[in-house]
Design a protein around this motif. Structure first.
Motif, mmCIF file in Angstrom:
data_model
loop_
_atom_site.group_PDB
_atom_site.id
_atom_site.type_symbol
_atom_site.label_atom_id
_atom_site.label_comp_id
_atom_site.label_asym_id
_atom_site.label_seq_id
_atom_site.Cartn_x
_atom_site.Cartn_y
_atom_site.Cartn_z
ATOM 1 N N ALA A 1 12.051 -3.268 7.492
ATOM 2 C CA ALA A 1 12.546 -2.656 6.262
ATOM 3 C C ALA A 1 11.393 -2.207 5.378
ATOM 4 N N TRP A 2 10.331 -2.999 5.329
ATOM 5 C CA TRP A 2 9.145 -2.637 4.542
ATOM 6 C C TRP A 2 8.484 -1.388 5.114
ATOM 7 N N VAL A 3 8.339 -1.339 6.439
ATOM 8 C CA VAL A 3 7.739 -0.168 7.092
ATOM 9 C C VAL A 3 8.582 1.077 6.823
ATOM 10 N N TYR B 1 8.390 6.464 2.499
ATOM 11 C CA TYR B 1 8.731 7.268 1.320
ATOM 12 C C TYR B 1 7.858 6.962 0.113
ATOM 13 N N ASP B 2 7.270 5.782 0.057
ATOM 14 C CA ASP B 2 6.460 5.400 -1.097
ATOM 15 C C ASP B 2 5.608 4.197 -0.717
ATOM 16 N N ASP B 3 4.343 4.185 -1.150
ATOM 17 C CA ASP B 3 3.500 3.027 -0.859
ATOM 18 C C ASP B 3 3.770 1.868 -1.811
ATOM 19 N N SER B 4 4.638 2.088 -2.812
ATOM 20 C CA SER B 4 5.077 1.030 -3.700
ATOM 21 C C SER B 4 6.477 0.600 -3.279
ATOM 22 N N VAL B 5 6.596 -0.635 -2.792
ATOM 23 C CA VAL B 5 7.854 -1.136 -2.234
ATOM 24 C C VAL B 5 8.203 -2.461 -2.898
ATOM 25 N N ILE B 6 9.479 -2.665 -3.166
ATOM 26 C CA ILE B 6 9.922 -3.947 -3.702
ATOM 27 C C ILE B 6 11.057 -4.511 -2.858
ATOM 28 N N ALA B 7 11.144 -5.843 -2.836
ATOM 29 C CA ALA B 7 12.290 -6.552 -2.277
ATOM 30 C C ALA B 7 13.041 -7.153 -3.449
#
Length: 314
Positions: free
Chosen positions: A168-170, A175-181
């Motif tokens: 899911a992170w990959v 789409y964006d290098d900033s990812v949150i869970a």
């Protein structure tokens, strides 16, 4: 809020309807833009389609344009970039200014703002590395893993097992290098439209899909939109007030839409705010407006009126 007769009597001049662009939401923007353009022309506004992907926005003043209706979704149109360009050339525009646009588009910073203001938003973790992703399960499952700066549910995954977190992170990082869970709130999904400082009737969303994803928003005929939303009157007012607070904290102006979840205990949780919501036949803002007795053409004119400064309003 400007009344209908005030809007009719207002001379808006030559209006550029900014649509398309280069974001991942280009097709939705084109669809929204054509609907907005048709509504403006039906009301006698001298409006034209302008696509920043091929048209030079800096040339608009020289071409006689006096203001812009921004219906660009996603990056380059909803994140403050286009707003900054329009301010640099002195062209008034609809909706939030640079600050509100930038803050609202960035889900991470918006959540930091809400947290700092004491407003309820699900717990989250920033995922910078593969190790961060693998450890995000400590928040509990399920989790929503999402790009911080995309809209229309693009790049979002609902994760129900730890071994799916990395994938899911990959996916989100495409789409964006900033990812949150973010913790998944088990409950009902609602949305509140804000127009010229007022909250419109709340809409409850129901989809047979795992969550209200891109297909549910724009393609599926199985998504249900309930308005009246089914909440008691005081509960609906409380949700509207929370949405207004959330928008104010994020410096939202003119119009926008705040998405929330309501859990089984009746607690409301802020998910995100959109400063240039969709205006397609599947879109929520026109539905809320209709429930408030505002037809589509009138809604578009009221949004256009948000491009007026205080001097022009008098």
């Amino acid at each position: 809020m400007m009344q209908s007769k005030d809007i009719v009597n207002q001379d808006f001049g030559k209006v550029a309807v900014l649509m398309g662009g280069n974001s991942a939401e280009r097709e939705v923007s084109l669809h929204s833009g054509q609907a907005v353009l048709a509504a403006l022309r039906a009301r006698g506004v001298d409006a034209y389609a302008v696509d920043p992907a091929s048209d030079n926005v800096h040339d608009l003043p020289a071409a006689g344009y006096t203001r812009a209706f921004i219906i660009l979704h996603g990056r380059g149109g909803e994140d403050g970039a286009m707003q900054a360009v329009l301010e640099s050339i002195g062209l008034p525009y609809t909706g939030s200014r640079v600050l509100g646009s930038a803050l609202s588009m960035d889900k991470l910073r918006c959540k930091w703002l809400w947290q700092g203001a004491g407003l309820p938003t699900p717990a989250w973790r920033v995922l910078k590395t593969e190790e961060d992703a693998e450890q995000a399960g400590e928040l509990g499952l399920p989790l929503m893993v999402k790009p911080a700066r995309e809209g229309s549910s693009i790049g979002i995954s609902k994760v129900e097992s730890v071994d799916r977190l990395k994938d899911a992170w990959v996916f989100a990082r495409q789409y964006d290098d900033s990812v949150i869970a973010e913790q998944f709130i088990d409950g009902e999904e609602y949305t509140v439209t804000i127009l010229a400082g007022e909250a419109l009737p709340v809409i409850r969303l129901q989809t047979p899909r795992e969550f209200y994803d891109y297909e549910a928003k724009y393609q599926s005929n199985d998504t249900r939109y309930l308005c009246p939303c089914g909440l008691a009157a005081d509960a609906e007012v409380a949700m509207q007030q929370l949405a207004m607070q959330a928008a104010e904290v994020a410096a939202v102006e003119g119009w926008g839409r705040v998405d929330l979840m309501r859990d089984a205990q009746g607690n409301n949780w802020l998910i995100e705010v959109n400063t240039v919501p969709g205006m397609t036949d599947h879109s929520l803002v026109p539905m809320a407006a209709q429930a408030a007795g505002i037809e589509f053409d009138e809604l578009v004119m009221r949004i256009l009126a948000t491009s007026l400064d205080e001097e022009e309003r008098t």
